[in-house]
Design a protein around this motif. Sequence first.
Motif, PDB file in Angstrom:
ATOM      1  N   GLY A  25       0.789  -1.223   0.000  1.00 43.72           N
ATOM      2  CA  GLY A  25       0.000   0.000   0.000  1.00 43.72           C
ATOM      3  C   GLY A  25       0.821   1.274   0.000  1.00 43.72           C
ATOM      4  N   ARG A  26       2.119   1.178   0.170  1.00 45.92           N
ATOM      5  CA  ARG A  26       2.941   2.385   0.176  1.00 45.92           C
ATOM      6  C   ARG A  26       3.026   2.974  -1.228  1.00 45.92           C
ATOM      7  NH1 ARG A  26       8.442   0.849   2.842  1.00 45.92           N
ATOM      8  NH2 ARG A  26       7.965  -1.129   1.833  1.00 45.92           N
ATOM      9  N   THR A  27       3.183   4.297  -1.272  1.00 46.53           N
ATOM     10  CA  THR A  27       3.329   5.016  -2.525  1.00 46.53           C
ATOM     11  C   THR A  27       4.695   5.689  -2.537  1.00 46.53           C
ATOM     12  OG1 THR A  27       0.956   5.453  -2.627  1.00 46.53           O
ATOM     13  CG2 THR A  27       2.367   6.851  -3.976  1.00 46.53           C
ATOM     14  N   LEU A  28       5.485   5.382  -3.548  1.00 49.27           N
ATOM     15  CA  LEU A  28       6.812   5.965  -3.701  1.00 49.27           C
ATOM     16  C   LEU A  28       6.847   6.833  -4.947  1.00 49.27           C
ATOM     17  CD1 LEU A  28       8.952   2.744  -3.095  1.00 49.27           C
ATOM     18  CD2 LEU A  28       8.319   4.477  -1.413  1.00 49.27           C
ATOM     19  N   ILE A  29       7.594   7.933  -4.876  1.00 47.35           N
ATOM     20  CA  ILE A  29       7.806   8.800  -6.024  1.00 47.35           C
ATOM     21  C   ILE A  29       9.298   9.044  -6.126  1.00 47.35           C
ATOM     22  CG2 ILE A  29       7.378  11.074  -7.019  1.00 47.35           C
ATOM     23  CD1 ILE A  29       4.721  11.105  -5.501  1.00 47.35           C
ATOM     24  N   GLY A  30       9.857   8.750  -7.292  1.00 46.55           N
ATOM     25  CA  GLY A  30      11.286   8.957  -7.480  1.00 46.55           C
ATOM     26  C   GLY A  30      11.665   8.812  -8.935  1.00 46.55           C
ATOM     27  N   PHE A  31      12.942   9.044  -9.212  1.00 49.95           N
ATOM     28  CA  PHE A  31      13.464   8.945 -10.570  1.00 49.95           C
ATOM     29  C   PHE A  31      13.967   7.533 -10.811  1.00 49.95           C
ATOM     30  CE2 PHE A  31      13.602  13.418  -9.619  1.00 49.95           C
ATOM     31  CZ  PHE A  31      13.183  14.004 -10.799  1.00 49.95           C
ATOM     32  N   LEU A  32      13.454   6.890 -11.865  1.00 47.05           N
ATOM     33  CA  LEU A  32      13.887   5.537 -12.203  1.00 47.05           C
ATOM     34  C   LEU A  32      15.298   5.598 -12.763  1.00 47.05           C
ATOM     35  CD1 LEU A  32      13.130   2.529 -12.472  1.00 47.05           C
ATOM     36  CD2 LEU A  32      12.350   3.047 -14.781  1.00 47.05           C
ATOM     37  N   ARG A  33      16.221   4.889 -12.120  1.00 45.19           N
ATOM     38  CA  ARG A  33      17.610   4.893 -12.566  1.00 45.19           C
ATOM     39  C   ARG A  33      18.024   3.578 -13.200  1.00 45.19           C
ATOM     40  NH1 ARG A  33      17.907   9.980 -13.250  1.00 45.19           N
ATOM     41  NH2 ARG A  33      18.120  11.210 -11.368  1.00 45.19           N
ATOM     42  N   SER A  34      17.412   2.462 -12.781  1.00 40.10           N
ATOM     43  CA  SER A  34      17.826   1.177 -13.319  1.00 40.10           C
ATOM     44  C   SER A  34      16.698   0.163 -13.163  1.00 40.10           C
ATOM     45  CB  SER A  34      19.071   0.694 -12.576  1.00 40.10           C
ATOM     46  OG  SER A  34      19.527  -0.523 -13.113  1.00 40.10           O
ATOM     47  N   ILE A  35      16.685  -0.816 -14.062  1.00 39.01           N
ATOM     48  CA  ILE A  35      15.748  -1.939 -13.999  1.00 39.01           C
ATOM     49  C   ILE A  35      16.501  -3.195 -14.405  1.00 39.01           C
ATOM     50  CG2 ILE A  35      13.683  -0.597 -14.524  1.00 39.01           C
ATOM     51  CD1 ILE A  35      13.940  -1.808 -17.404  1.00 39.01           C
ATOM     52  N   ASP A  36      15.916  -4.351 -14.129  1.00 36.22           N
ATOM     53  CA  ASP A  36      16.487  -5.599 -14.626  1.00 36.22           C
ATOM     54  C   ASP A  36      15.377  -6.463 -15.210  1.00 36.22           C
ATOM     55  OD1 ASP A  36      15.185  -6.772 -12.475  1.00 36.22           O
ATOM     56  OD2 ASP A  36      17.004  -7.270 -11.387  1.00 36.22           O
ATOM     57  N   GLN A  37      15.730  -7.694 -15.594  1.00 32.03           N
ATOM     58  CA  GLN A  37      14.771  -8.570 -16.266  1.00 32.03           C
ATOM     59  C   GLN A  37      13.624  -9.004 -15.374  1.00 32.03           C
ATOM     60  OE1 GLN A  37      17.895  -9.376 -15.435  1.00 32.03           O
ATOM     61  NE2 GLN A  37      18.100 -11.537 -14.941  1.00 32.03           N
ATOM     62  N   PHE A  38      13.766  -8.817 -14.042  1.00 32.27           N
ATOM     63  CA  PHE A  38      12.706  -9.192 -13.111  1.00 32.27           C
ATOM     64  C   PHE A  38      11.851  -7.987 -12.721  1.00 32.27           C
ATOM     65  CE2 PHE A  38      16.353 -12.017 -12.287  1.00 32.27           C
ATOM     66  CZ  PHE A  38      15.794 -13.194 -12.739  1.00 32.27           C
ATOM     67  N   ALA A  39      12.060  -6.876 -13.365  1.00 32.90           N
ATOM     68  CA  ALA A  39      11.370  -5.612 -13.095  1.00 32.90           C
ATOM     69  C   ALA A  39      11.715  -5.050 -11.721  1.00 32.90           C
ATOM     70  CB  ALA A  39       9.854  -5.744 -13.274  1.00 32.90           C
ATOM     71  N   ASN A  40      12.871  -5.445 -11.181  1.00 33.72           N
ATOM     72  CA  ASN A  40      13.372  -4.790  -9.977  1.00 33.72           C
ATOM     73  C   ASN A  40      13.743  -3.363 -10.362  1.00 33.72           C
ATOM     74  OD1 ASN A  40      13.184  -7.194  -8.423  1.00 33.72           O
ATOM     75  ND2 ASN A  40      15.166  -7.852  -9.220  1.00 33.72           N
ATOM     76  N   LEU A  41      13.438  -2.419  -9.492  1.00 39.10           N
ATOM     77  CA  LEU A  41      13.630  -1.008  -9.807  1.00 39.10           C
ATOM     78  C   LEU A  41      14.618  -0.372  -8.845  1.00 39.10           C
ATOM     79  CD1 LEU A  41       9.842  -0.003  -9.980  1.00 39.10           C
ATOM     80  CD2 LEU A  41      11.253  -0.827 -11.865  1.00 39.10           C
ATOM     81  N   VAL A  42      15.385   0.576  -9.340  1.00 38.21           N
ATOM     82  CA  VAL A  42      16.194   1.440  -8.484  1.00 38.21           C
ATOM     83  C   VAL A  42      15.662   2.851  -8.682  1.00 38.21           C
ATOM     84  CG1 VAL A  42      18.483   2.365  -7.974  1.00 38.21           C
ATOM     85  CG2 VAL A  42      18.229  -0.036  -8.649  1.00 38.21           C
ATOM     86  N   LEU A  43      15.147   3.431  -7.601  1.00 40.57           N
ATOM     87  CA  LEU A  43      14.609   4.790  -7.636  1.00 40.57           C
ATOM     88  C   LEU A  43      15.575   5.715  -6.910  1.00 40.57           C
ATOM     89  CD1 LEU A  43      10.886   4.036  -6.747  1.00 40.57           C
ATOM     90  CD2 LEU A  43      11.831   4.511  -9.007  1.00 40.57           C
ATOM     91  N   GLY A  62      15.495   8.728  -0.198  1.00 41.29           N
ATOM     92  CA  GLY A  62      16.771   8.621  -0.904  1.00 41.29           C
ATOM     93  C   GLY A  62      16.733   7.576  -2.001  1.00 41.29           C
ATOM     94  N   ILE A  63      17.777   6.742  -2.065  1.00 37.73           N
ATOM     95  CA  ILE A  63      17.828   5.671  -3.069  1.00 37.73           C
ATOM     96  C   ILE A  63      17.016   4.498  -2.534  1.00 37.73           C
ATOM     97  CG2 ILE A  63      19.315   4.027  -4.266  1.00 37.73           C
ATOM     98  CD1 ILE A  63      21.467   6.157  -4.303  1.00 37.73           C
ATOM     99  N   PHE A  64      16.159   3.958  -3.377  1.00 33.46           N
ATOM    100  CA  PHE A  64      15.231   2.903  -2.962  1.00 33.46           C
ATOM    101  C   PHE A  64      15.272   1.785  -3.991  1.00 33.46           C
ATOM    102  CE2 PHE A  64      11.355   1.238  -1.143  1.00 33.46           C
ATOM    103  CZ  PHE A  64      11.283   1.823   0.110  1.00 33.46           C
ATOM    104  N   VAL A  65      15.513   0.565  -3.536  1.00 30.46           N
ATOM    105  CA  VAL A  65      15.496  -0.601  -4.410  1.00 30.46           C
ATOM    106  C   VAL A  65      14.178  -1.332  -4.167  1.00 30.46           C
ATOM    107  CG1 VAL A  65      16.625  -2.770  -5.020  1.00 30.46           C
ATOM    108  CG2 VAL A  65      18.000  -0.796  -4.332  1.00 30.46           C
TER     109      VAL A  65
END
Length: 135
Positions: A25-43, A62-65
């Motif tokens: 339920g959390r909402t995050l807002i950030g700049f997408l810096r990286s993704i991988d084949q599993f749709a893991n995100l680095v914000l 800050g930086i959020f994986v």
Amino acid sequence: MNYLPGTASLIQEVDKKLLVVLRDGRTLIGFLRSIDQFANLVLHRTIERIHVGKKYGDIPRGIFVVRGENVVLLGEIDLDNEEKLPLEQVSIDDILEMQREEQLARHEDEERKRKALIERGLTPPNVDPIQEEFL
């Protein structure tokens, strides 16, 4: 048409400001810096936005994986309309207190409903009938 299948379509969103809603339920807002084949995100420059009624508060994270399986919704933020929210921004302390009060009220309401069901001889949802006698 330049459609990329699967998580490859997220490549077009790199370096854009995104809103991400997680399974918890959390909402995050950030700049997408990286993704991988599993749709893991680095914000990057991430904030956690908490909404209570018509008010919201932002907590810097800050930086959020983010593990890809936890993403429910992902969308680009319209930078032109970002400041035109029909919501009132409040301090972190105020929004956390409002969130706590809202959760407490919700819990009390659920407990009242659960007790009413038990009084009527019904089994409330998500309750093991074997453990019911210990309630």
